[in-house]
Write an enzyme that holds these catalytic residues in place. Structure first.
Site, PDB file in Angstrom:
ATOM      1  N   GLY A  44      53.636 121.697  81.136  1.00 35.07           N
ATOM      2  CA  GLY A  44      52.985 120.907  82.178  1.00 35.07           C
ATOM      3  C   GLY A  44      52.574 121.861  83.295  1.00 35.07           C
ATOM      4  O   GLY A  44      53.395 122.660  83.757  1.00 35.07           O
ATOM      5  N   ARG A  71      51.062 131.590  78.935  1.00 30.26           N
ATOM      6  CA  ARG A  71      50.167 130.499  78.521  1.00 30.26           C
ATOM      7  C   ARG A  71      48.839 130.637  79.274  1.00 30.26           C
ATOM      8  O   ARG A  71      48.847 130.802  80.499  1.00 30.26           O
ATOM      9  CB  ARG A  71      50.818 129.118  78.769  1.00 30.26           C
ATOM     10  CG  ARG A  71      52.073 128.918  77.905  1.00 30.26           C
ATOM     11  CD  ARG A  71      52.489 127.471  77.825  1.00 30.26           C
ATOM     12  NE  ARG A  71      51.569 126.678  77.044  1.00 30.26           N
ATOM     13  CZ  ARG A  71      51.595 125.345  77.012  1.00 30.26           C
ATOM     14  NH1 ARG A  71      52.482 124.682  77.727  1.00 30.26           N
ATOM     15  NH2 ARG A  71      50.729 124.673  76.272  1.00 30.26           N
ATOM     16  N   ASP A 115      45.097 120.587  83.423  1.00 33.49           N
ATOM     17  CA  ASP A 115      45.613 121.959  83.360  1.00 33.49           C
ATOM     18  C   ASP A 115      44.737 122.933  84.137  1.00 33.49           C
ATOM     19  O   ASP A 115      45.203 123.944  84.641  1.00 33.49           O
ATOM     20  CB  ASP A 115      45.755 122.423  81.914  1.00 33.49           C
ATOM     21  CG  ASP A 115      46.965 121.767  81.297  1.00 33.49           C
ATOM     22  OD1 ASP A 115      46.842 120.629  80.825  1.00 33.49           O
ATOM     23  OD2 ASP A 115      48.053 122.370  81.365  1.00 33.49           O
TER      24      ASP A 115
HETATM   25  O1  MRU Z   1      50.913 121.865  76.535  1.00 31.26           O
HETATM   26  P1  MRU Z   1      51.478 121.154  77.728  1.00 31.26           P
HETATM   27  O2  MRU Z   1      52.527 120.147  77.393  1.00 31.26           O
HETATM   28  O3  MRU Z   1      51.901 122.136  78.803  1.00 31.26           O
HETATM   29  O4  MRU Z   1      50.232 120.347  78.317  1.00 31.26           O
HETATM   30  C1  MRU Z   1      50.437 119.552  79.444  1.00 31.26           C
HETATM   31  C2  MRU Z   1      49.243 118.765  79.837  1.00 31.26           C
HETATM   32  O5  MRU Z   1      48.192 118.836  79.241  1.00 31.26           O
HETATM   33  C3  MRU Z   1      49.372 117.940  81.090  1.00 31.26           C
HETATM   34  O6  MRU Z   1      48.593 116.795  81.014  1.00 31.26           O
HETATM   35  C4  MRU Z   1      48.919 118.772  82.305  1.00 31.26           C
HETATM   36  O7  MRU Z   1      49.568 120.008  82.322  1.00 31.26           O
HETATM   37  C5  MRU Z   1      49.154 118.074  83.587  1.00 31.26           C
HETATM   38  S1  MRU Z   1      50.855 117.979  84.003  1.00 31.26           S
HETATM   39  C6  MRU Z   1      50.996 117.289  85.533  1.00 31.26           C
END
Ligand code: MRU
Length: 359
Positions: free
Chosen positions: A57, A99, A247
């Site tokens: 996230g 990431r 993101d």
């Molecule tokens: O791969 P992830 O679980 O890190 O992806 C998370 C998301 O796509 C969320 O929607 C985004 O980071 C927003 S979190 C407030």
């Protein structure tokens, strides 16, 4: 409001913390079956935890990065300033490779680097203290930001809304509250009779495993659906709005979020359902003019070929696993930030948001 939420809602977990023992976080890979917390005492393990999605996230990744950088500096025994500098830049590089899509990671690196550079005249002990203070400030600011996103966004939610969300943009993805889920929590706290459909979010199942777990703990009605069921519900008039996190948002409002978000936005547009993105300013990347320039993380094929260690796709078949997609800004009704709700034209409204921020 934090106390109020703890009193009125059932939260009894934390996502990430940093104290004298080190950095601890709940292992999101094991939820909802097991609630296990890990204590990390070196920065390499924090970086691995980001890469391996113990924590995930965008805002939570940013916080973990800031905590990890501070932990590295705090535990470094080098006294030679040149070597210390070299080590610091190596640490930044390690985190930058974890990431690629969530810009909050790079935003946190820049913030920590800025404090390091402004305070390099200090003794190492004082510099370490400044770095720790900054990391904890990033955490505290995120708490306030998430609360504000909730309050700002809840005006968009009607009394009996059925809301569709994708992935997890909740307390687990931030310091607490979440972004999209903060809006949902706030609407619930205000007494609106809302209910949530959570996309399961293949392949990592953030919706099925994490969003439904969080909302269920808070007593907010939630129904999990498979990703391919959203159109069916929309056609039946069962969805009043879609709310997701982000993101990375480019300067024109194009938004990278969990894979599948773009398809939902197209569906919502077809059915004339409002599509809201919730994100802090730290998720907006003014250096990127449009979504085509946002780096998209490709993850391991095993996330698709296997389910809980069990092979579900036969050997020899190729797999494509992009973790995010980009929703063009023209499909987005509004973006909810800690500074308020903005509407198209997003190039202009985003610019205005940042110039107000600076003035
Ligand atoms: O791969 P992830 O679980 O890190 O992806 C998370 C998301 O796509 C969320 O929607 C985004 O980071 C927003 S979190 C407030």
């Amino acid at each position: 409001m934090l106390k109020e939420r703890r009193d009125r809602l059932g939260k009894n977990f934390y996502t990430i913390a940093y104290n004298d023992q080190g950095v601890s976080m709940i292992d999101q890979r094991l939820l909802p079956e097991q609630e296990v917390y890990h204590l990390f005492t070196n920065y390499e393990d924090v970086a691995m935890a980001i890469k391996n999605m113990v924590i995930r996230g965008a805002p939570a990744i940013g916080i973990a990065t800031a905590f990890g950088i501070s932990l590295a500096v705090e535990r470094c025994n080098l006294s030679d300033r040149e070597k210390f500098d070299e080590f610091f830049h190596h640490v930044l590089n390690v985190f930058s490779k974890t990431r690629p899509t969530a810009v909050n990671l790079f935003w946190a690196i820049d913030r920590m680097k800025g404090v390091y550079e402004q305070n390099r005249h200090l003794t190492l002990d004082d510099l370490k203290a400044m770095m720790k203070r900054e990391a904890l400030t990033i955490y505290k600011e995120d708490l306030e930001t998430c609360k504000k996103i909730g309050v700002n966004g809840s005006v968009l939610i009607g009394k009996n809304f059925k809301i569709l969300t994708h992935c997890n943009a909740g307390a687990l993805a931030t310091s607490d509250y979440g972004t999209a889920l903060s809006v949902i929590r706030q609407a619930h706290l205000e007494g609106k009779n809302i209910s949530v459909f959570a996309d399961e979010t293949r392949p990592y199942l953030q919706g099925a495993r994490l969003t439904s777990w969080e909302l269920n703990k808070d007593g907010i009605p939630v129904t999990v659906i498979c990703d391919n069921m959203a159109g069916f519900l929309m056609a039946k008039g069962e969805i009043d709005c879609v709310i997701v996190g982000a993101d990375r948002i480019s300067a024109n409002g194009d938004t990278a979020n969990k894979i599948g978000t773009y398809s939902l936005a197209v569906l919502a547009n077809y059915h004339k359902i409002p599509f809201y993105v919730c994100a802090p300013l730290s998720t907006i990347d003014l250096n990127i003019p449009d979504g085509s320039k946002i780096p998209i993380e490709l993850r391991d094929a095993e996330e698709i070929t296997h389910f809980k260690g069990h092979r579900i796709v036969c050997e020899g078949v190729s797999v494509f696993n992009p973790s995010f997609d980009v929703t063009p800004s023209k499909l987005i009704t509004a973006i909810v930030t800690e500074k308020g709700v903005i509407y198209p034209d997003f190039t202009q409204s985003i610019q205005k948001l940042f110039s107000n921020e600076l003035s």
